[in-house]
Design a protein around this motif. Structure first.
Motif, PDB file in Angstrom:
ATOM      1  N   ARG A  28       0.812  -1.222   0.000  1.00  0.00           N
ATOM      2  CA  ARG A  28       0.000   0.000   0.000  1.00  0.00           C
ATOM      3  C   ARG A  28       0.845   1.271   0.000  1.00  0.00           C
ATOM      4  NH1 ARG A  28      -4.911  -1.335   4.269  1.00  0.00           N
ATOM      5  NH2 ARG A  28      -5.767  -3.114   3.108  1.00  0.00           N
ATOM      6  N   HIS A  29       2.073   1.217   0.418  1.00  0.00           N
ATOM      7  CA  HIS A  29       2.870   2.445   0.493  1.00  0.00           C
ATOM      8  C   HIS A  29       3.189   2.992  -0.890  1.00  0.00           C
ATOM      9  CE1 HIS A  29       5.890  -0.792   0.028  1.00  0.00           C
ATOM     10  NE2 HIS A  29       6.623   0.143  -0.581  1.00  0.00           N
ATOM     11  N   ARG A  30       3.104   2.183  -1.975  1.00  0.00           N
ATOM     12  CA  ARG A  30       3.332   2.698  -3.321  1.00  0.00           C
ATOM     13  C   ARG A  30       2.229   3.662  -3.749  1.00  0.00           C
ATOM     14  NH1 ARG A  30       5.510  -2.446  -6.910  1.00  0.00           N
ATOM     15  NH2 ARG A  30       7.400  -2.877  -5.648  1.00  0.00           N
ATOM     16  N   ARG A  31       0.984   3.328  -3.405  1.00  0.00           N
ATOM     17  CA  ARG A  31      -0.118   4.258  -3.723  1.00  0.00           C
ATOM     18  C   ARG A  31       0.070   5.605  -3.046  1.00  0.00           C
ATOM     19  NH1 ARG A  31      -5.703   0.727  -3.294  1.00  0.00           N
ATOM     20  NH2 ARG A  31      -5.227  -0.796  -4.963  1.00  0.00           N
ATOM     21  N   ARG A  32       0.483   5.549  -1.821  1.00  0.00           N
ATOM     22  CA  ARG A  32       0.699   6.801  -1.098  1.00  0.00           C
ATOM     23  C   ARG A  32       1.793   7.631  -1.751  1.00  0.00           C
ATOM     24  NH1 ARG A  32       0.572   4.523   5.138  1.00  0.00           N
ATOM     25  NH2 ARG A  32      -1.642   3.800   5.108  1.00  0.00           N
ATOM     26  N   ILE A  33       2.823   6.981  -2.259  1.00  0.00           N
ATOM     27  CA  ILE A  33       3.911   7.714  -2.926  1.00  0.00           C
ATOM     28  C   ILE A  33       3.398   8.388  -4.199  1.00  0.00           C
ATOM     29  CG2 ILE A  33       6.109   7.451  -4.128  1.00  0.00           C
ATOM     30  CD1 ILE A  33       6.802   5.229  -2.131  1.00  0.00           C
ATOM     31  N   LEU A  35       0.248   9.221  -4.975  1.00  0.00           N
ATOM     32  CA  LEU A  35      -0.640  10.336  -4.627  1.00  0.00           C
ATOM     33  C   LEU A  35       0.136  11.544  -4.143  1.00  0.00           C
ATOM     34  CD1 LEU A  35      -3.548   8.410  -2.822  1.00  0.00           C
ATOM     35  CD2 LEU A  35      -3.561   9.440  -5.105  1.00  0.00           C
ATOM     36  N   GLY A  36       1.196  11.313  -3.395  1.00  0.00           N
ATOM     37  CA  GLY A  36       2.009  12.427  -2.910  1.00  0.00           C
ATOM     38  C   GLY A  36       2.693  13.166  -4.037  1.00  0.00           C
TER      39      GLY A  36
END
Length: 215
Positions: A28-33, A35-36
């Motif tokens: 899930r941390h790839r999506r956050r990257i 979006l950021g």
């Protein structure tokens, strides 16, 4: 017992049943990257746009655009401005309202009376008729002089001038409203009735003044 057999299971064989298998999910941390990164790009774009606006305002381009807008003619008032004219000048007086004194400054006798009779037939009131005063007697070289008060310059004198082509218009400090027609040595005759009527009609229909558009 095999080394891969978990403790406690002995040597028993196990079979996996069912049709569901574990699926691999992306962290899930790839999506956050992602979006950021997108949010940062939008923020940078907004900051750049705001900076350009500030440069335009403080750099003088805003005032230039405003000045150009102020100089631009009003489209909605264009037609009205083209047809709008200044108020017409006051209508000249009618010949019947003018009293004319006819004086002869030439050596020819009877000229004053003959001219006065013709003016009377054209609607003018006739006052004194005779020889010209000493200040003008034998001293008028043109067709004649039309003399009146200062208030008659723009109206009555112009009406009388329609009857005598080439006459010189003058004003003095007289108190009354009478006009003087002083016949000069170059005088031949009054303008023809047709010429006088046409000149009087043009005098009553002055050309409209040019309009000024304002927004």
């Amino acid at each position: 017992m095999s080394m891969l057999t978990p403790p406690g299971m002995g040597g028993k064989k196990y079979r996996i049943t069912g049709d569901r298998y574990p699926r691999m999910r992306r962290p899930r941390h790839r999506r956050r990257i992602l979006l950021g990164i997108m949010a940062g790009a939008c923020a940078l774009g907004l900051v750049g746009w705001g900076t350009m606006q500030l440069i335009d305002v403080f750099g003088g381009q805003g005032s230039t655009a405003q000045a150009a807008q102020e100089k631009r003619p009003c489209a909605h008032d264009g037609a009205a401005a083209r047809t709008r004219t200044a108020p017409p000048a006051a209508k000249p007086p009618a010949p019947a309202s003018l009293t004319v004194n006819v004086y002869n400054a030439t050596p020819r006798s009877g000229l004053a009376k003959r001219t006065a009779d013709a003016l009377k037939q054209r609607g003018f009131k006739i006052g004194k008729v005779g020889n010209a005063p000493a200040a003008y007697d034998k001293k008028v070289g043109g067709a004649g002089i039309l003399l009146g008060p200062r208030t008659a310059a723009t109206g009555p004198l112009k009406v009388l001038a329609t009857q005598l082509t080439g006459a010189q218009l003058k004003t003095d400090d007289r108190k009354g409203a009478d006009l003087d027609l002083i016949i000069g040595t170059a005088f031949q005759d009054l303008a023809t009735p047709q010429q006088a009527t046409k000149a009087l009609a043009q005098l009553n229909r002055p050309a409209p003044r040019p309009a000024t558009a304002t927004c």
